[in-house]
Design a protein around this motif. Structure first.
Motif: not given
Length: 157
Positions: A49, A95-96, A99-100, A102, A107-108, A111
Motif C-alpha cells: 500500500r 482504501n486497501a 481494510a487491511d 481494520a 472492516r465495513a 471503510v
C-alpha cells in the motif's frame, strides 16, 4: 485536493478558456483515474500500500506545480492527467490499507468511516478553495493545495 473541484473550472475561464475547454480539462481527471485504477489495484497488491500512497501524494503535489506553471490548455490537461494518476494511486491504496488494518468484524464500518471522512473534504474543500481564491488568488490556492499534498506525503512516510 478537493479545493480544486469547483475552483479549477473558474481558473480555466480566467486563463481565457471557454466552457468546453473547462469541461475537457476537468473531465481528464476522472477519465485518467478510470483508466489507471485497475492497474493501481494490481500494483497495490504487488507493491503493497505505502508505495502507491506515496506516488499518489507526490502526483497531487506535482499536479499543483503544473497548475501554477500552466498558461495553456495543454499544460492544464497534463496537470489533470498527473492528478488523475495520483487519485487512482492514493484512493486505491489508502482504501486497501484501511481494510487491511481494520478488525475483521468492523472492516465495513472502518471503510465506511474512512469514506465519510473523505466526503468531509469534498464538502468543505470547494468553500475553502473559493475563500482562498477570493482573498489571495489562484496561485496561493495551488501553493496551499500543493503544500497539503507535501504534508500528506511526509505523514505517509
Amino acid at each position: 485536493m478537493q479545493m480544486l473541484v469547483a475552483t479549477l473550472p473558474v481558473y480555466i475561464l480566467s486563463l481565457g478558456g471557454n466552457q468546453t475547454s473547462a469541461g475537457l480539462v476537468i473531465g481528464i481527471l476522472p477519465f485518467t483515474a478510470l483508466l489507471f485504477r485497475p492497474l493501481m489495484g494490481w500494483l497495490t497488491d504487488a507493491w503493497r500500500r505505502r508505495p502507491l500512497v506515496l506516488i499518489g501524494t507526490s502526483c497531487y503535489g506535482l499536479a499543483n506545480i503544473v497548475y501554477l506553471a500552466a498558461g495553456s490548455m495543454p499544460l492544464l490537461i497534463l496537470g489533470r492527467f498527473v492528478h488523475g494518476i495520483g487519485l487512482s494511486c492514493y484512493t486505491t491504496a489508502s482504501n486497501a490499507y484501511v481494510a487491511d488494518i481494520a478488525p475483521l468484524r468492523r472492516r465495513a464500518e472502518a471503510v465506511g468511516l474512512f469514506a465519510a471522512a473523505q466526503a468531509i473534504g469534498l464538502i468543505a474543500g470547494p468553500v475553502i478553495g473559493f475563500a482562498l481564491v477570493e482573498e489571495t488568488g489562484f496561485h496561493y490556492l495551488f501553493y496551499v493545495s500543493g503544500g497539503l499534498a507535501f504534508i500528506a506525503f511526509l505523514i505517509s512516510l
